[in-house]
Scaffold this active site. Structure first.
Site: not given
Length: 282
Positions: A120-122, A220
């Site tokens: 997962l992205d930050k 996104r």
């Protein structure tokens, strides 16, 4: 059947078997240590103990709290908070989920390194799967290649989406001048995202998202490509005025467990910042 043949049927490679033999692993049949030439009988119980794994020099355990949603002898499912890196990188340094997991491994006496099954992205929150050793990581990588791990996300996006559901089938590639930013482009890798609108109000939509491929920043980029960037995602056109991170949460994962041989479902409730946003602005 020879123990060697049985192990091969479990997709343990010859290299892994060599590591077991020469680097501290063990093979047991009915609790007694055996070698690969042992002849198995119906009803025998085979236990494979993998050798200790070496950790990279950048992987230092830290007492970072982790919220465990599910655990068995093979995997962990963790509720990753937003703002926490999955692993340190050249672009992002500081505390990471990996370091917290390694600290936990040390507490339970597991000599393994960090194996992320999904990343997962930050600033994305929610379910992350972590394999407890590289053999399990390999098995889950095989599942990913045949799209056998089903993931569901919740996102809050700008704009009220008129259609109740939709499919975005658009290739994604790098932006030429950036190592981070992605875009929909003809020469990118195929990316497929399905979505379902849960509700819309006051210029926002809450959507359930089903990524069918696993491209970097896929949800996104895809939501921005149809004119509905995620709230808080200023990289792809969202506003940070009312939320200071992109509004994306991994809420459910389903997969067939290759060791337990059963379907596992793991869910994770929406975080408090999602709930607060919906209550205040929708």
């Amino acid at each position: 059947m020879l123990l060697r043949a049985f192990i091969g049927k479990k997709r343990i490679s010859r290299k892994a078997l060599t590591d077991i033999k020469f680097h501290g692993g063990k093979l047991y049949v009915n609790g007694i240590e055996k070698n690969v030439r042992t002849i198995l009988q119906t009803g025998d119980q085979v236990t494979v103990v993998f050798p200790p794994e070496k950790r990279g020099i950048e992987m230092h355990p830290k007492p970072i709290p982790i919220s465990i949603l599910y655990e068995d002898a093979s995997i962990l499912a963790i509720d990753k908070p937003s703002g926490l890196l999955t692993i340190p990188s050249a672009f992002h340094t500081g505390d990471s989920l990996a370091q917290g997991v390694l600290f936990y491994f040390d507490q339970i006496g597991l000599e393994s390194t960090f194996h992320a099954i999904n990343r997962l992205d930050k600033n994305t929150s929610g379910i992350m799967l972590v394999a407890k050793h590289r053999y399990i990581h390999h098995l889950f990588s095989c599942l990913q290649k045949i799209h056998a791990i089903q993931r569901i996300y919740i996102a809050i996006v700008h704009g009220e989406i008129s259609e109740k559901q939709g499919v975005i089938d658009a290739p994604i590639g790098r932006v030429a001048e950036s190592l981070i930013t992605r875009q929909v482009c003809p020469d990118g890798q195929r990316a497929l995202t399905e979505y379902q609108v849960l509700f819309c109000q006051n210029g926002y939509s809450v959507v359930k998202v089903f990524p069918k491929t696993g491209r970097t920043h896929q949800i996104r980029v895809h939501m921005a490509s149809i004119g509905h960037p995620l709230v808080g995602d200023d990289l792809y056109g969202g506003s940070v005025e009312k939320m200071n991170r992109h509004a994306l949460h991994s809420t459910h994962i389903q997969f067939y467990h290759p060791i337990l041989e059963q379907v596992i479902n793991i869910s994770c409730a929406e975080p408090t910042d999602f709930q607060a946003f919906i209550a205040a602005y929708m």
